[in-house]
Enzyme design. Structure first.
Site, short mmCIF file in Angstrom:
data_model
loop_
_atom_site.label_atom_id
_atom_site.label_comp_id
_atom_site.label_asym_id
_atom_site.label_seq_id
_atom_site.Cartn_x
_atom_site.Cartn_y
_atom_site.Cartn_z
N HIS A 346 -88.19 84.05 5.01
CA HIS A 346 -88.03 82.64 4.60
C HIS A 346 -89.05 82.19 3.56
CE1 HIS A 346 -85.13 81.40 7.78
NE2 HIS A 346 -85.71 82.41 8.44
N LYS A 534 -89.49 65.87 3.49
CA LYS A 534 -89.73 67.30 3.79
C LYS A 534 -91.18 67.45 4.18
CE LYS A 534 -88.37 68.23 -0.55
NZ LYS A 534 -87.39 69.29 -0.39
N ARG A 535 -91.57 68.63 4.66
CA ARG A 535 -92.99 68.84 4.97
C ARG A 535 -93.83 68.65 3.71
NH1 ARG A 535 -94.60 70.86 10.06
NH2 ARG A 535 -96.67 70.73 9.15
N LYS A 540 -94.21 71.90 -2.88
CA LYS A 540 -93.05 71.01 -2.89
C LYS A 540 -93.26 69.83 -3.85
CE LYS A 540 -91.75 72.18 1.88
NZ LYS A 540 -90.37 72.71 1.85
N THR A 642 -83.06 73.09 2.62
CA THR A 642 -81.81 72.75 3.30
C THR A 642 -81.61 71.24 3.26
OG1 THR A 642 -83.10 72.94 5.33
CG2 THR A 642 -81.56 74.72 4.86
N LYS A 646 -78.22 68.59 2.76
CA LYS A 646 -77.89 67.40 3.57
C LYS A 646 -77.69 66.19 2.66
CE LYS A 646 -80.63 69.55 7.11
NZ LYS A 646 -82.00 69.77 7.57
C1 26Y Z 1 -96.75 81.88 10.65
C2 26Y Z 1 -96.92 80.42 10.33
C3 26Y Z 1 -98.05 80.24 9.39
C4 26Y Z 1 -95.66 79.83 9.79
C5 26Y Z 1 -94.90 79.01 10.61
C6 26Y Z 1 -93.75 78.42 10.15
C7 26Y Z 1 -95.23 80.08 8.51
C8 26Y Z 1 -94.07 79.48 8.04
C9 26Y Z 1 -93.32 78.66 8.86
C10 26Y Z 1 -92.10 77.99 8.39
C11 26Y Z 1 -91.51 78.27 7.25
C12 26Y Z 1 -90.34 77.55 6.79
O1 26Y Z 1 -89.92 76.55 7.38
N1 26Y Z 1 -89.72 78.02 5.70
C13 26Y Z 1 -88.56 77.36 5.14
O2 26Y Z 1 -87.40 77.97 5.69
C14 26Y Z 1 -86.23 77.27 5.29
C15 26Y Z 1 -85.06 77.89 6.00
O3 26Y Z 1 -84.78 79.14 5.47
C16 26Y Z 1 -86.07 77.30 3.77
O4 26Y Z 1 -84.96 76.50 3.43
C17 26Y Z 1 -87.32 76.77 3.10
O5 26Y Z 1 -87.22 76.93 1.70
C18 26Y Z 1 -88.55 77.48 3.61
O6 26Y Z 1 -89.72 76.90 3.08
#
Ligand code: 26Y
Length: 801
Positions: A346, A534-535, A540, A642, A646
Site C-alpha cells: 500500500h 484524509k490523514r 498529501k 480512496t 468517494k
Molecule cells: C507500520 C505502520 C507504520 C503503518 C501503519 C499503517 C504504516 C502504514 C499504515 C497505513 C497505510 C495506509 O493507509 N496506506 C494507504 O492505503 C490506501 C489503501 O490502499 C491507499 O489508498 C493510500 O494511498 C495509502 O496511503
C-alpha cells in the site's frame, strides 16, 4: 421475519422492556438502541448459521483477509440496509415517535484503523459478503481505537477512544474457540524417529479469545465473519508477578498504533502482529479440519491474504505449523505456504516499509526467527545460483541484512502474488521500488486498483442522490454499479441536472447545520464546497492547500476589484501524535481559518473550516456535500487514495495531481471533467534522482510565494513569532522535499479554472453527472471480483443458497 410494521413494533417493544427492565414509555434511547441492535443481530444470525453450514458442506474454498486494521465505522444502518429491513424499521419507528437517526448516533464508530488501508479492509468485507463470496476478516479487537481528536487553541489534542464503553452489540465472544500464543522462551531441538523436532520451552503464553461479528451481504442471505482477537491472560501463567503478567498480556490488544513511522521498533507492535497471525492461522486450520484431514491440499481450499506487511508473519507461522505440528518437510511446507499466501503493498514511501531489528525479533519470537533465517538462507542461495558473485544484489534483496528483518522482502519471497493498489502504483513498484524482485518474480506482480463500497458511500450516506439515480436508470446499479454509466444519457437533460444540483444543495445545507451547531460559524451553502479530508501527511500536501488560501487572502486584500465565486474550504485530518510537522500544519490551518473568517472583507469570498475528529461517520456527511475534491499529493507518493473515489461517486469534481487512482479517474471522466495540475510522477522521480529542485529560487523569484512564506514567520498571524518556523524551514532550508513550491503556481492556476468553471452552472452539473456515471468502476465489488478471479480463485456461493 417481520411480516408487518405491527409485528415488528410489538416485538421491539417487548424486547426493550425485557432487556431494560423498564416500561417502554420509560425506556431511554440507549435502551432502544440496544434492543434494536440485538434484534438485528439475531435476525442476521439465521443466515449467519446457514452461510457457515453451506460453506462447510460444499467445501468451497475460503479466503481470509488478515489485517491489522478494520475501519468499520457504524454498523446499525448498514446492517438494516443490507438485510433489507431498513424501511420497516424506519416506518415503525416513525409510528412509535422514535428517530432512527437519533438512535444511530448512539453507536460509537468502530475506529479500528487509521485511514485508507483500514477503511479499504472494511469496504472489502462488504463486497465479499455482497457478492456471496466466502471471504472473512481476521483482525484485533483493540480496546481503544484511533484516538479522538480535539482542537484546543488551534492545536490537536488526542484523547483515548472508548468504543466499547457501552458494549458493542454486533460482537459475539467465542471463548470455546480461544487459542494460546507463545512468546519469549527458547527453542530446544531433539531427534525423534530420525527427524529434528523443535520445542518452544519456557514460553509466556497469551490467550487469544475471538469476538465474531457478522458481515451481512446486501440482500443475498450471505453472512460472513469478521473475527477480532482479544488478548487475555492464560489460565496457566508461568509468570511470577501475576498482576504484571495480566497488565502486559492485556496491553497486546489495548491500543491501535497510529500509522506513525517515527515510533518504529516498538516491541508491542511486533507482539500484536504475531498475536493476530498465529491466532488466525490456528483458527483457520481448525475450521479447515472440519472437512479435511490432511493439510496437503490446504492451498486448494484456503487463501490467506495479507493487508500490507503487518501480518507477514503468517508466512513463517504457517510454515512452522506445517513443519513442527504436522510433520511436513521443508519443501512441501514451503509449497503449501507460498501457494496459500498473497500480499498487497500500500505504499511507495520507503520510510514506511517495515523492518525489525533482530535484537527485538529473535528473543520475542525465537522459533519464528529460526524459520525466517532458513527462508533467508535458501533464498540467498537461489540468488547466488542465479547471480553468482553479485554480492551487492544479494545483500539488497536479502530478508535479513544489517541486523534487521525486512518484512516486505519476506512478503515478496513467501507469497505467490504481490499487488499494488492502482496502475501507476504497481508500475512504480515494478520499475522503481522493487525492480530487483520484479526481475526474479515477474509473474507475481499484478495490479488491483482499489475501490469503495457504493452501498455505504452512496446508497446509505446519500439517499437522495441514490433515489434520483434510481428514478432515472432503475435501481439495477445497486447490484451492478457499472450500470451507473447509464446516467451518461442525462448529460443534456437540464431538468435532471437541475435536480442533481438541488440534491447537492440539500446535502450542503445539512453539513452547514452540523458545522454551525459545532462551531457557531455560519457558512454559505451556495458557495463552492472545496474539501480535503484524509490523514495529515506531508506528502498529501494539505500545506499546498492552505498556502493557496493565504494567497487568496492576500489577493483580496491587495486588490479591491478582485472577486471570486465564494468558496468554503473544509479540512478534516488527524495527525499521528508524534508527527511534529503534521501537527504544525493543523495549527496553521486553524490559524488561517480564524484570520480569514474574522475578516469581514475576506470572509465575503472565502471561509475556512477545520472539522474536528474526522472519522467514518463524519465522512458520511461530508462526501455528499462536496463540490471540489482535493487530491493534491506529490505525484508518485499516494499509492491510490480512496477518498477521491468517494467524492467522485457523490458528484464532486476532482482537483488533483496525476497520482494514484486520480490517473484512472482522469482516464475515465476525460480532461474536461477533472482539474489536474502539477508535476507528473516521472518528473518527481527524475528530479528526486537529481537531488531535488531549488526551492529557494521559487521563494526568491515568485512574489506570491515570498509574501505567503514571509507571513509564516513575520508575526502576521499575531502568533508567537516562531510558531511556523518549522514549516518555513521545511520549504526553504530543507529544500521542500514534497515539491509544494514547485507546484504552487500550477495549483493557483487550476484553482482559478475551478472558479471560472463553477460560473457556468449547467456545465458544472454536467461534469458532476459524468463523474457519478463513471464512478461504478471504482466500486470495491469490481476490485474484489478481480481479487477473487485472479488471485484467490474463489467463486460465489450465491447460486447455491
Ligand atoms: C507500520 C505502520 C507504520 C503503518 C501503519 C499503517 C504504516 C502504514 C499504515 C497505513 C497505510 C495506509 O493507509 N496506506 C494507504 O492505503 C490506501 C489503501 O490502499 C491507499 O489508498 C493510500 O494511498 C495509502 O496511503
Amino acid at each position: 421475519m417481520f411480516s408487518s410494521n405491527e409485528q415488528f413494533k410489538q416485538e421491539f417493544i417487548d424486547r426493550v422492556e425485557r432487556m431494560s427492565g423498564k416500561s417502554f414509555a420509560d425506556s431511554s434511547e440507549r435502551d432502544q438502541y440496544q434492543a434494536l441492535g440485538n434484534m438485528v443481530r439475531e435476525f442476521a444470525s439465521q443466515n449467519w448459521i446457514s452461510t457457515n453450514e453451506q460453506y462447510r458442506y460444499s467445501g468451497t474454498k475460503q479466503v481470509y483477509y488478515l489485517s491489522i486494521e478494520f475501519l468499520l465505522g457504524r454498523l446499525l444502518k448498514h446492517n438494516l440496509l443490507n438485510l433489507g429491513i431498513e424501511k420497516i424499521v424506519e416506518e415503525s419507528f416513525t409510528e412509535l415517535g422514535i428517530s432512527l437517526d437519533a438512535i444511530e448516533e448512539l453507536e460509537a464508530d468502530a475506529a479500528l484503523g487509521n485511514g485508507g488501508l483500514g477503511r479499504l479492509a472494511a469496504c472489502f468485507l462488504d463486497s465479499l459478503a455482497s457478492l456471496g463470496l466466502p471471504g472473512h476478516g481476521c483482525g484485533i479487537r483493540y480496546k481503544h481505537g484511533l484516538f479522538e481528536q480535539k482542537i484546543v487553541n488551534g492545536y490537536q489534542v488526542e484523547l483515548p477512544e472508548h468504543w466499547l464503553r457501552n458494549g458493542h452489540v454486533w460482537e459475539v465472544r467465542k471463548l470455546d474457540h480461544a487459542v494460546e500464543i507463545p512468546f519469549w522462551g527458547h527453542i530446544e531441538s531433539t531427534m525423534e524417529n530420525g527427524r529434528l523436532v523443535f520445542h518452544h520451552v519456557n514460553a509466556e503464553r497469551i490467550t487469544a479469545v475471538p469476538y465474531d461479528m457478522p458481515v451481512v451481504g446486501y440482500k443475498n442471505k450471505t453472512v460472513n465473519t469478521l473475527r477480532l482477537w482479544n488478548a487475555e491472560p492464560s489460565a496457566y501463567p508461568i509468570h511470577k508477578d501475576i498482576l504484571k503478567y495480566k497488565r502486559e498480556t492485556e496491553s497486546v490488544s489495548e491500543f491501535l498504533y497510529p500509522d506513525d513511522t517515527h515510533d518504529e521498533g516498538k516491541i508491542l507492535r511486533l507482539k500484536q502482529q504475531y498475536f493476530l497471525v498465529s491466532a488466525s492461522i490456528r483458527s483457520i486450520v481448525r475450521s479447515y479440519r472440519k472437512q479435511h484431514i490432511s493439510l496437503q491440499h490446504f492451498h486448494e481450499h484456503v487463501s490467506i491474504h495479507i493487508n500490507d506487511t503487518h501480518p507477514v508473519l503468517a508466512i513463517p507461522e504457517l510454515l512452522r505449523f506445517l513443519i513442527d505440528e504436522e510433520g511436513y518437510g521443508w519443501d512441501e511446507a514451503w509449497e503449501i505456504t507460498t501457494k496459500t499466501i498473497s500480499y498487497t503493498n500500500h505504499t511507495t514511501l520507503s520510510e514506511a516499509l517495515e523492518r525489525w531489528p533482530i535484537r527485538i525479533f529473535q528473543p520475542l519470537l525465537p522459533r519464528i526467527y529460526l524459520i525466517v533465517e532458513e527462508i533467508n538462507r535458501r533464498f540467498c542461495n537461489e540468488l547466488w545460483e542465479r547471480y553468482p558473485g553479485d554480492w551487492k544484489r544479494i545483500e539488497n534483496m536479502a530478508i535479513i541484512a544489517n541486523e534487521e528483518v525486512k518484512m516486505a522482502h519476506l512478503a515478496l519471497v513467501g507469497s505467490h502474488s504481490v499487488n499494488g493498489v492502482a496502475q501507476i502504483h504497481t508500475e512504480i513498484l515494478k520499475q522503481r521500488e522493487m525492480p530487483l524482485f520484479y526481475e526474479v518474480f515477474p509473474n507475481k506482480f499484478n495490479n488491483k486498483t482499489n475501490g469503495i463500497t457504493h452501498r455505504r458511500w452512496l446508497l446509505k450516506s446519500n439517499p437522495q442522490l441514490a433515489s434520483l439515480i434510481s428514478e432515472a436508470i432503475s435501481d439495477e446499479w445497486i447490484a451492478k454499479p457499472e450500470k451507473l454509466e447509464l446516467l451518461m444519457e442525462y448529460q443534456d437533460d437540464s431538468l435532471f441536472l437541475e435536480q442533481l444540483s438541488k440534491v447537492k444543495e440539500r446535502n450542503k445545507h445539512k453539513l452547514v447545520e452540523t458545522i454551525t451547531a459545532k462551531t457557531g460559524i455560519a457558512l454559505d451553502p451556495t458557495s463552492i464546497f472545496d474539501i480535503q479530508v484524509k490523514r495529515l501527511h506531508a506528502y498529501k500536501r494539505q500545506l499546498l492547500n492552505v498556502l493557496h488560501i493565504m494567497h487568496l487572502y492576500n489577493r483580496i486584500k491587495e486588490d479591491s476589484s478582485f472577486s471570486i465565486t465564494p468558496r468554503t474550504f473544509i479540512f478534516g485530518a488527524k495527525a499521528s501524535p508524534g508527527y511534529y510537522f503534521a501537527k504544525k500544519v493543523i495549527k496553521l490551518i486553524n490559524t488561517v481559518a480564524k484570520k480569514v473568517n474574522e475578516d469581514s472583507e475576506v470572509s465575503k469570498y472565502i471561509r475556512v473550516i477545520f472539522l474536528e475528529n474526522y472519522r467514518v461517520s463524519l465522512a458520511e456527511e461530508i462526501f455528499p456535500a462536496a463540490d471540489v475534491s482535493e487530491q493534491i499529493s506529490t505525484a508518485s507518493k499516494e499509492a491510490s487514495g480512496t477518498g477521491n473515489m468517494k467524492f467522485m461517486m457523490n458528484g464532486a469534481i476532482t482537483l488533483g495531481t496525476m497520482d494514484g487512482a486520480n490517473v484512472e479517474i482522469f482516464e475515465r471522466v476525460g480532461n474536461e471533467n477533472i482539474f489536474t495540475f502539477g508535476l507528473s510522477a516521472d518528473d518527481v522521480l527524475r528530479l528526486q534522482k537529481q537531488g531535488g529542485y531549488r526551492a529557494m529560487e521559487y521563494y526568491q523569484h515568485d512574489r506570491r510565494i515570498r509574501k505567503v512564506l514571509d507571513q509564516l514567520v513575520n508575526g502576521f498571524f499575531s502568533e508567537e513569532q516562531n510558531e511556523f518556523e518549522a514549516i518555513f524551514d521545511s520549504l526553504v532550508a530543507h529544500n521542500d522535499q514534497y515539491f509544494v513550491l514547485r507546484d504552487f503556481s500550477s495549483y493557483v492556476d487550476v484553482q482559478s479554472k475551478v472558479n471560472e468553471a463553477y460560473r457556468n452552472q449547467n456545465e458544472w452539473w454536467k461534469k458532476s453527472l459524468v463523474n457519478i456515471a463513471k464512478s461504478g468502476h471504482f466500486s470495491s465489488d469490481r476490485t474484489i471480483q478481480q481479487y477473487a478471479n485472479e488471485i484467490w480463485r474463489i467463486r460465489s456461493n450465491s447460486n447455491v443458497l
